[in-house]
Scaffold this motif. Structure first.
Motif, PDB file in Angstrom:
ATOM      1  N   SER A 157      16.323 -13.837  41.672  1.00  0.00           N
ATOM      2  CA  SER A 157      15.699 -13.434  40.410  1.00  0.00           C
ATOM      3  C   SER A 157      15.072 -14.671  39.780  1.00  0.00           C
ATOM      4  N   LYS A 213      13.598  -9.176  39.861  1.00  0.00           N
ATOM      5  CA  LYS A 213      14.371  -9.391  41.080  1.00  0.00           C
ATOM      6  C   LYS A 213      13.458  -9.265  42.279  1.00  0.00           C
ATOM      7  N   ARG A 239      20.051  -8.297  36.352  1.00  0.00           N
ATOM      8  CA  ARG A 239      19.930  -9.499  35.527  1.00  0.00           C
ATOM      9  C   ARG A 239      19.408  -9.072  34.152  1.00  0.00           C
ATOM     10  N   PHE A 275      23.865 -13.075  36.552  1.00  0.00           N
ATOM     11  CA  PHE A 275      23.232 -12.393  37.672  1.00  0.00           C
ATOM     12  C   PHE A 275      24.332 -11.702  38.454  1.00  0.00           C
ATOM     13  N   SER A 306      21.830 -21.259  41.100  1.00  0.00           N
ATOM     14  CA  SER A 306      20.760 -21.206  40.111  1.00  0.00           C
ATOM     15  C   SER A 306      19.932 -22.475  40.197  1.00  0.00           C
TER      16      SER A 306
END
Lengths: 113, 114
Positions: free
Chosen positions: B49, B55, B68, B74, B93
């Motif tokens: 995402s 996404k 999300r 997430f 991330s």
């Protein structure tokens, strides 16, 4: 399909020796990254090399990138027992794939005392 | 200290159950990723995402969905868990510029489906 392929799949050397791992990828990239994973843990970022760079150093790590061959190598000099881990290369893509981070299968490195 | 936190370290679920794996990051990162890791196969991207409510499918999205709703969170959803989804799941991330920067990983969730 996976972008990066590491070679060898496993490597065992004596402490103090140098370790070299290779990564090949299939499509054009913005950058290539190397990560380390200790057993059963998350991955830790080691180094990032941009597509317009050919070599980069960080402490005992040396990374090279050959975009014409779509390959990279990670050299760990003067290895230590604590370097025992799995090492992964990761690549992004271009355009729409620029935010997609794809990993290879990894190289399992064992440093013998 | 930057942090990506996965809600469970170990999880055991029954076949057919709906399973939620949660991931939270405190770095205000735009990008978030879900991978599964299996011996000999490395990390395979399930979904990623690049913004809230956005996404994209990765390489192996079948049998999974994601959510999300907030930037920091997430979620990976196994709609009907099966034994072949037994695996280590890793969340990550990264910030977003013109290219992906360094990714930060959680400690992983080892899921067993029985």
């Amino acid at each position: 399909s996976q972008q990066g392929e590491e070679d060898p799949q496993a490597l065992s050397i004596q402490e103090g020796e140098n370790a070299t791992m290779n990564c090949s990828y299939k499509t054009s990239i913005n950058n290539l990254q190397w990560y380390r994973q200790n057993s059963g843990r998350g991955l830790v970022h080691l180094i990032l090399i941009r597509s317009n760079e050919r070599e980069k150093h960080s402490g005992r790590l040396r990374v090279t990138l050959d975009t014409s061959k779509k390959s990279s190598s990670l050299l760990i000099t003067a290895s230590r027992a604590a370097d025992t881990a799995s090492y992964f290369c990761a690549t992004d893509g271009l355009g729409k794939g620029a935010q997609k981070l794809v990993f290879g299968q990894g190289t399992r490195l064992t440093i013998n005392p | 200290d930057v942090k990506v936190t996965q809600s469970s370290r170990y999880l055991v679920k029954r076949t057919g159950e709906k399973v939620f794996l949660e991931c939270v990051q405190d770095m205000d990162h735009e990008n978030m990723f879900w991978y599964r890791q299996d011996p000999g196969l490395g990390l395979r991207l399930i979904y990623f995402s690049y913004d809230v409510k956005m996404k994209e499918k990765g390489d192996i999205p079948e049998g999974y969905s994601v959510s999300r709703e907030k930037k920091e969170r997430f979620s990976l959803i196994l709609e009907s868990a099966s034994t072949n989804q037994t695996s280590m799941y890793l969340c990550a991330s990264s910030s977003r510029t013109d290219y992906i920067t360094e990714a930060f990983f959680g400690q992983g969730t080892r899921l067993t489906v029985v």
